[in-house]
Write a protein that holds these residues in place. Structure first.
Motif, PDB file in Angstrom:
ATOM      1  N   CYS A   1      11.719 -14.143   8.907  1.00  0.00           N
ATOM      2  CA  CYS A   1      12.195 -13.401   7.726  1.00  0.00           C
ATOM      3  C   CYS A   1      12.350 -11.915   8.030  1.00  0.00           C
ATOM      4  O   CYS A   1      12.561 -11.122   7.115  1.00  0.00           O
ATOM      5  CB  CYS A   1      11.221 -13.596   6.578  1.00  0.00           C
TER       6      CYS A   1
ATOM      7  N   CYS B   1       8.858  -8.757   3.396  1.00  0.00           N
ATOM      8  CA  CYS B   1       8.015  -8.144   2.350  1.00  0.00           C
ATOM      9  C   CYS B   1       7.289  -6.902   2.868  1.00  0.00           C
ATOM     10  O   CYS B   1       7.097  -5.933   2.125  1.00  0.00           O
ATOM     11  CB  CYS B   1       7.010  -9.164   1.821  1.00  0.00           C
TER      12      CYS B   1
ATOM     13  N   CYS C   1       2.572  -9.728   3.572  1.00  0.00           N
ATOM     14  CA  CYS C   1       3.049 -11.109   3.731  1.00  0.00           C
ATOM     15  C   CYS C   1       2.090 -12.025   2.986  1.00  0.00           C
ATOM     16  O   CYS C   1       0.891 -12.001   3.210  1.00  0.00           O
ATOM     17  CB  CYS C   1       3.118 -11.500   5.202  1.00  0.00           C
TER      18      CYS C   1
ATOM     19  N   CYS D   1       4.887 -17.214   2.561  1.00  0.00           N
ATOM     20  CA  CYS D   1       5.802 -18.180   1.932  1.00  0.00           C
ATOM     21  C   CYS D   1       6.487 -19.086   2.941  1.00  0.00           C
ATOM     22  O   CYS D   1       6.981 -20.150   2.573  1.00  0.00           O
ATOM     23  CB  CYS D   1       6.839 -17.463   1.065  1.00  0.00           C
TER      24      CYS D   1
HETATM   25  S1  SF4 Z   1       5.851 -13.692   2.177  1.00  0.00           S
HETATM   26 FE1  SF4 Z   1       5.707 -13.352   4.414  1.00  0.00          FE
HETATM   27  S2  SF4 Z   1       6.911 -15.042   5.296  1.00  0.00           S
HETATM   28 FE2  SF4 Z   1       7.526 -14.869   3.132  1.00  0.00          FE
HETATM   29  S3  SF4 Z   1       9.333 -13.477   3.162  1.00  0.00           S
HETATM   30 FE3  SF4 Z   1       7.484 -12.226   2.774  1.00  0.00          FE
HETATM   31  S4  SF4 Z   1       6.897 -11.478   4.817  1.00  0.00           S
HETATM   32 FE4  SF4 Z   1       8.264 -13.226   5.150  1.00  0.00          FE
END
Ligand code: SF4
Ligand code: SF4
Length: 245
Positions: free
Chosen positions: A190, A194, A201, A204
């Protein structure tokens, strides 16, 4: 003959299917290579044998288990579409209460047996050939996975953690703010989205194949964080109680 592709949804917000629908221009480019025979949002065809089934959502009732098994029986390959299907995602947040408590809270006592059970990921009931991770999924990653499958190649997901992407992007470590981050345990792909936005993080995309918990616990200790802090974070996307293969 073109591979037949179907999309199915169970319990979830349908955000992953919407991500697919928003790719309409790119999907039109692929129409020469595949036939979309089932997609509740756009078509009513049902019951054909499929080469690839993309399944969104968690499984929450006996009827859903039966339907999922029927989809599996007619699909050569079955992919979990998004966190709800893959790890149970945010649906697992309710597992601190019994199904009876949850039904009572939402519908009161006047309704009969809703046959609701705690949400589980697809692989609790059927063989899953692969996954499109995320909540919601990433459209570009979905297209790359679909393109691989259409040329009969198994797609590969990153085997390293979000933490590595953070380092490559030279982002400041979230732990330095005294905040738990699941980047060291979570599958990359990703671009540390985030964290780049100033958040942390929350996992997700599900856990990386072989999470290294030893070093992770050392990081927690160094920053004065406890096991409970990390469990609270893991509960958001990764604590359905399933053992992952
Ligand atoms: S929660 Fe973690 S894995 Fe999911 S989009 Fe955000 S940074 Fe990436
Ligand atoms: S994974 Fe997230 S976006 Fe996709 S259906 Fe579940 S809640 Fe919605």
């Amino acid at each position: 003959m073109k591979p037949k592709v179907g999309f199915f949804d169970f319990t979830g917000c349908e955000g992953c299917q919407l991500t697919v629908l928003n790719l309409e221009r790119e999907l039109l480019d692929l129409v020469e290579l595949m036939e979309i025979v089932e997609f509740r949002e756009i078509s009513s065809d049902q019951g054909e044998a499929l080469d690839i089934a993309f399944v969104e959502g968690s499984i929450c009732s006996s009827a859903e288990i039966r339907r999922l098994k029927a989809i599996r029986a007619r699909s050569r390959q079955l992919f979990a579409l998004g966190a709800c299907a893959d790890t149970t995602g945010i649906n697992a947040l309710c597992t601190d209460r019994t199904p009876e408590q949850l039904v009572g809270e939402v519908y009161g006592t006047a309704v009969g047996d809703l046959r609701y059970r705690h949400p589980r990921p697809l692989e609790a009931f059927v063989k899953v050939d692969g996954r499109v991770p995320g909540c919601p999924i990433d459209g570009r990653e979905f297209l790359a996975i679909l393109q691989s499958l259409l040329i009969d190649r198994m797609p590969e997901l990153p085997t390293y953690a979000v933490c590595a992407e953070c380092k490559l992007l030279e982002l400041p470590c979230t732990f330095e703010r005294g905040v738990v981050c699941l980047g060291p345990l979570t599958r990359a792909g990703c671009d540390a989205h985030c964290i780049a936005e100033g958040d942390r993080c929350r996992g997700c995309r599900g856990q990386v194949d072989a999470p290294r918990s030893g070093p992770y616990y050392r990081i927690l200790e160094e920053h004065g964080l406890s096991e409970e802090d990390i469990l609270n974070e893991l509960r958001i996307f990764n604590l359905s109680g399933e053992k992952r293969g």
